[in-house]
Design an enzyme around this catalytic site. Structure first.
Site, PDB file in Angstrom:
ATOM      1  CB  SER A  20      -0.862  -0.006   1.269  1.00  0.00           C
ATOM      2  OG  SER A  20      -1.311   1.314   1.510  1.00  0.00           O
ATOM      3  CG  HIS A  45      -3.567  -1.668  -2.292  1.00  0.00           C
ATOM      4  ND1 HIS A  45      -4.690  -2.370  -2.681  1.00  0.00           N
ATOM      5  CD2 HIS A  45      -3.978  -0.841  -1.296  1.00  0.00           C
ATOM      6  CE1 HIS A  45      -5.730  -1.996  -1.949  1.00  0.00           C
ATOM      7  NE2 HIS A  45      -5.336  -1.056  -1.108  1.00  0.00           N
ATOM      8  CG  ASP A  47      -4.821   2.386   0.185  1.00  0.00           C
ATOM      9  OD1 ASP A  47      -5.798   1.645   0.008  1.00  0.00           O
ATOM     10  OD2 ASP A  47      -3.733   1.994   0.635  1.00  0.00           O
ATOM     11  CG  MET A  49      -8.299   7.182   1.592  1.00  0.00           C
ATOM     12  SD  MET A  49      -7.700   7.136   3.289  1.00  0.00           S
ATOM     13  CE  MET A  49      -6.750   5.621   3.251  1.00  0.00           C
ATOM     14  CG  HIS A  78      -8.923   0.294  -1.640  1.00  0.00           C
ATOM     15  ND1 HIS A  78      -8.447   0.075  -0.363  1.00  0.00           N
ATOM     16  CD2 HIS A  78     -10.279   0.252  -1.535  1.00  0.00           C
ATOM     17  CE1 HIS A  78      -9.457  -0.084   0.465  1.00  0.00           C
ATOM     18  NE2 HIS A  78     -10.581   0.029  -0.217  1.00  0.00           N
ATOM     19  CG  MET A  80     -11.107   3.306   0.744  1.00  0.00           C
ATOM     20  SD  MET A  80      -9.609   3.241   1.745  1.00  0.00           S
ATOM     21  CE  MET A  80      -8.383   3.431   0.472  1.00  0.00           C
ATOM     22  CG  MET A 149     -11.963  -2.692   3.612  1.00  0.00           C
ATOM     23  SD  MET A 149     -10.343  -2.307   2.928  1.00  0.00           S
ATOM     24  CE  MET A 149      -9.577  -1.417   4.298  1.00  0.00           C
ATOM     25  CG  ASP A 184      -6.284  -2.726   2.270  1.00  0.00           C
ATOM     26  OD1 ASP A 184      -5.288  -2.477   2.967  1.00  0.00           O
ATOM     27  OD2 ASP A 184      -6.806  -1.886   1.489  1.00  0.00           O
ATOM     28  N   GLY A 185      -5.414  -4.176   5.477  1.00  0.00           N
ATOM     29  CA  GLY A 185      -5.474  -3.518   6.777  1.00  0.00           C
ATOM     30  C   GLY A 185      -4.896  -4.378   7.882  1.00  0.00           C
ATOM     31  CB  SER A 207       2.545   0.132   8.941  1.00  0.00           C
ATOM     32  OG  SER A 207       1.496  -0.741   9.210  1.00  0.00           O
TER      33      SER A 207
HETATM   34  C1  DX5 Z   1      -6.691   1.546   4.835  1.00  0.00           C
HETATM   35  C2  DX5 Z   1      -6.016   1.308   3.480  1.00  0.00           C
HETATM   36  C3  DX5 Z   1      -4.930   0.282   3.571  1.00  0.00           C
HETATM   37  C4  DX5 Z   1      -3.886   0.596   4.593  1.00  0.00           C
HETATM   38  C5  DX5 Z   1      -2.865  -0.477   4.733  1.00  0.00           C
HETATM   39  O1  DX5 Z   1      -7.653   2.492   4.708  1.00  0.00           O
HETATM   40  O2  DX5 Z   1      -6.956   0.868   2.542  1.00  0.00           O
HETATM   41  O3  DX5 Z   1      -4.406  -0.084   2.307  1.00  0.00           O
HETATM   42  O4  DX5 Z   1      -3.290   1.823   4.417  1.00  0.00           O
HETATM   43  O5  DX5 Z   1      -1.945  -0.094   5.730  1.00  0.00           O
HETATM   44  P1  DX5 Z   1      -1.535  -1.042   6.943  1.00  0.00           P
HETATM   45  O6  DX5 Z   1      -0.952  -2.275   6.320  1.00  0.00           O
HETATM   46  O7  DX5 Z   1      -0.554  -0.243   7.695  1.00  0.00           O
HETATM   47  O8  DX5 Z   1      -2.791  -1.356   7.720  1.00  0.00           O
HETATM   48 ZN    ZN Z   2      -6.361  -0.173   0.533  1.00  0.00          ZN
END
Ligand code: DX5
Ligand code: ZN
Length: 235
Positions: A20, A45, A47, A49, A78, A80, A149, A184-185, A207
């Site tokens: 991510s 991946h 993200d 938002m 992804h 969101m 998720m 994911d997460g 992370s």
């Molecule tokens: C959460 C995201 C994830 C996230 C993954 O909203 O969709 O992709 O950042 O990060 P970690 O692995 O640190 O949970």
């Molecule tokens: Zn994601």
């Protein structure tokens, strides 16, 4: 190759750890992508938002296009965001290969999933931890991927929600082999094996990769743990 086929080819050699890019150093994006590619990942991946569907704001089409310009890896986008249908064409133009929308963000998933396929991408449907599997199962024929998720979306670095495991097993049981499953997460060295065992093909880690200096070491370790446990979800 048509972009939707990136997912087919990823699945053939699953499981895969997908970084991510949320936690990478955006001031050095080209270098970060080179480093993560050198670590052996097979897709990125991304993200997206909007500060509305989730309480955080990240990046949009220009950054996806910027990443597309510096890598040939499949881009797993992804979304969101609220009203994702308004943006499908633009994310496809920016270079997405897989586009995933949230079932909580749309009233009628099927036209949106059809639109994703029409623009040549693989179509993903995501569900949040409180959302039951029954919210996505009626739409499986219109999906190429289901994203389970394992945290509430919005932020990296949260703790893994174990409800995801049962959902992965249920989805693998009802979708069989025709759909890719992604989680994911909170995916890290402690949680990745159980996710792979429960049937996840694509394991997103933020992370667990970017909070360490040596991406190759982190990716290799996660990949080995996933490969040792990847299953069809049966106990
Ligand atoms: C959460 C995201 C994830 C996230 C993954 O909203 O969709 O992709 O950042 O990060 P970690 O692995 O640190 O949970
Ligand atoms: Zn994601």
């Amino acid at each position: 190759m048509p972009r939707a086929e990136s997912l087919t080819s990823l699945r053939r050699s699953a499981p895969h750890v997908l970084p991510s890019m949320l936690l990478c150093d955006f001031a050095n994006l080209r270098h970060e992508i080179e480093a993560i590619e050198a670590a052996g990942v097979k897709a990125l991946h991304l993200d997206v938002m909007d500060g509305h569907f989730v309480p955080n704001l990240t990046y949009g089409m220009p950054l996806v296009a910027a990443m597309r310009a510096v890598t040939d890896l499949p881009l797993d986008v992804h979304l969101m965001i609220s009203n994702p249908a308004d943006y499908i064409v633009r994310y496809a133009e920016a270079g997405a290969d897989i586009i995933t929308v949230h079932v909580e963000a749309i009233d009628a998933p099927e036209p949106v999933l059809a639109q994703i396929r029409e623009v040549g991408c693989a179509a993903g449907l995501a569900l949040n931890p409180p959302t039951p599997v029954s919210a996505v199962t009626p739409h499986l024929d219109h999906c190429d991927l289901i994203l389970v998720m394992s945290v509430m979306p919005g932020f990296g670095g949260q703790a893994f929600d174990e409800r995801a495991l049962d959902k992965l097993r249920q989805l693998r049981a009802c979708a069989g082999d025709r759909i890719a499953l992604e989680v994911d997460g909170g995916v890290n060295a402690d949680t990745i094996a159980v996710c792979a065992e429960a049937g996840a093909d694509l394991l997103v880690a933020g992370s667990a990769i970017f909070n360490h200096e040596d991406y190759s070491h982190s990716v290799t370790k996660l990949d080995q743990l996933a490969r040792a446990s990847h299953g069809d979800g049966s106990e």
